[in-house]
Design a protein around this motif. Structure first.
Motif, mmCIF file in Angstrom:
data_model
loop_
_atom_site.group_PDB
_atom_site.id
_atom_site.type_symbol
_atom_site.label_atom_id
_atom_site.label_comp_id
_atom_site.label_asym_id
_atom_site.label_seq_id
_atom_site.Cartn_x
_atom_site.Cartn_y
_atom_site.Cartn_z
ATOM 1 N N ASN A 1 43.923 -4.623 -30.572
ATOM 2 C CA ASN A 1 44.803 -5.160 -31.359
ATOM 3 C C ASN A 1 45.498 -6.342 -31.437
ATOM 4 O O ASN A 1 45.435 -7.150 -31.389
ATOM 5 C CB ASN A 1 45.613 -3.632 -31.926
ATOM 6 N N THR B 1 39.126 -2.741 -35.168
ATOM 7 C CA THR B 1 39.831 -1.137 -34.571
ATOM 8 C C THR B 1 38.715 -0.544 -33.970
ATOM 9 O O THR B 1 38.610 0.390 -32.797
ATOM 10 C CB THR B 1 39.816 0.246 -35.326
ATOM 11 N N GLU B 2 37.733 -1.021 -33.751
ATOM 12 C CA GLU B 2 36.528 -0.257 -32.975
ATOM 13 C C GLU B 2 35.958 -0.915 -31.047
ATOM 14 O O GLU B 2 35.364 -0.634 -30.593
ATOM 15 C CB GLU B 2 34.728 -0.482 -33.461
ATOM 16 N N ASP C 1 39.547 -5.263 -40.879
ATOM 17 C CA ASP C 1 40.461 -4.103 -39.608
ATOM 18 C C ASP C 1 39.219 -2.409 -39.065
ATOM 19 O O ASP C 1 39.347 -2.379 -38.044
ATOM 20 C CB ASP C 1 41.017 -3.093 -40.551
ATOM 21 N N GLY C 2 38.339 -2.524 -39.857
ATOM 22 C CA GLY C 2 37.075 -1.510 -38.947
ATOM 23 C C GLY C 2 36.736 -2.182 -37.669
ATOM 24 O O GLY C 2 36.206 -1.462 -36.891
ATOM 25 N N CYS C 3 36.274 -3.551 -37.939
ATOM 26 C CA CYS C 3 35.743 -3.981 -36.999
ATOM 27 C C CYS C 3 36.447 -4.677 -35.590
ATOM 28 O O CYS C 3 35.959 -4.229 -34.224
ATOM 29 C CB CYS C 3 34.516 -5.265 -37.619
ATOM 30 N N ARG D 1 37.195 -7.568 -48.483
ATOM 31 C CA ARG D 1 37.722 -6.011 -48.133
ATOM 32 C C ARG D 1 37.913 -6.451 -46.360
ATOM 33 O O ARG D 1 37.838 -5.575 -45.662
ATOM 34 C CB ARG D 1 35.880 -5.429 -48.660
ATOM 35 N N ASN E 1 39.643 -3.822 -45.246
ATOM 36 C CA ASN E 1 39.050 -2.503 -44.505
ATOM 37 C C ASN E 1 38.070 -3.008 -43.589
ATOM 38 O O ASN E 1 38.455 -2.389 -42.230
ATOM 39 C CB ASN E 1 39.439 -1.827 -45.770
ATOM 40 N N LEU E 2 37.068 -3.742 -44.063
ATOM 41 C CA LEU E 2 36.186 -4.294 -43.044
ATOM 42 C C LEU E 2 36.206 -4.385 -41.369
ATOM 43 O O LEU E 2 35.838 -4.362 -40.654
ATOM 44 C CB LEU E 2 35.324 -4.360 -43.970
ATOM 45 N N GLY F 1 30.783 -7.023 -34.782
ATOM 46 C CA GLY F 1 31.214 -5.665 -35.500
ATOM 47 C C GLY F 1 31.005 -6.240 -37.042
ATOM 48 O O GLY F 1 29.882 -5.794 -37.828
#
Length: 85
Positions: A73, A68-69, A64-66, A59, A61-62, A24
């Motif tokens: 966890n 999450t994809e 975390d997004g990687c 960032r 959140n970026l 990601g």
């Protein structure tokens, strides 16, 4: 591995890029600072990569997004010493 009670091993398939959050990060870099760029030399490439990685690092959140994809966890489970078998 048996000597470290705190270590948890999870076997993943040998090739599973969809389970690797780093994929990601590379995707973000390819769509961002590396997109349509011709690098003049190794130092130029390194400079652009460092800048892109710094952007991602600042960032959360970026990142975390990687994660999450992947569907995985980073939940921490308290460990207990293993019983001798």
């Amino acid at each position: 591995m048996d000597e470290h009670d705190w270590l948890t091993i999870i076997q993943l398939p040998s090739y599973a890029p969809d389970l690797n959050p780093v994929e990601g990060v590379w995707s973000l870099l390819r769509r961002g600072p590396l997109a349509s760029t011709t690098f003049s030399d190794d130092d130029h490439l390194e400079s652009i990569l460092r800048c892109g990685l710094r952007h991602i690092q600042l960032r959360p959140n970026l990142i975390d997004g990687c994660l999450t994809e992947t569907g995985l966890n980073l939940t921490h489970y308290p460990t207990t010493p293993r019983q001798a078998q």
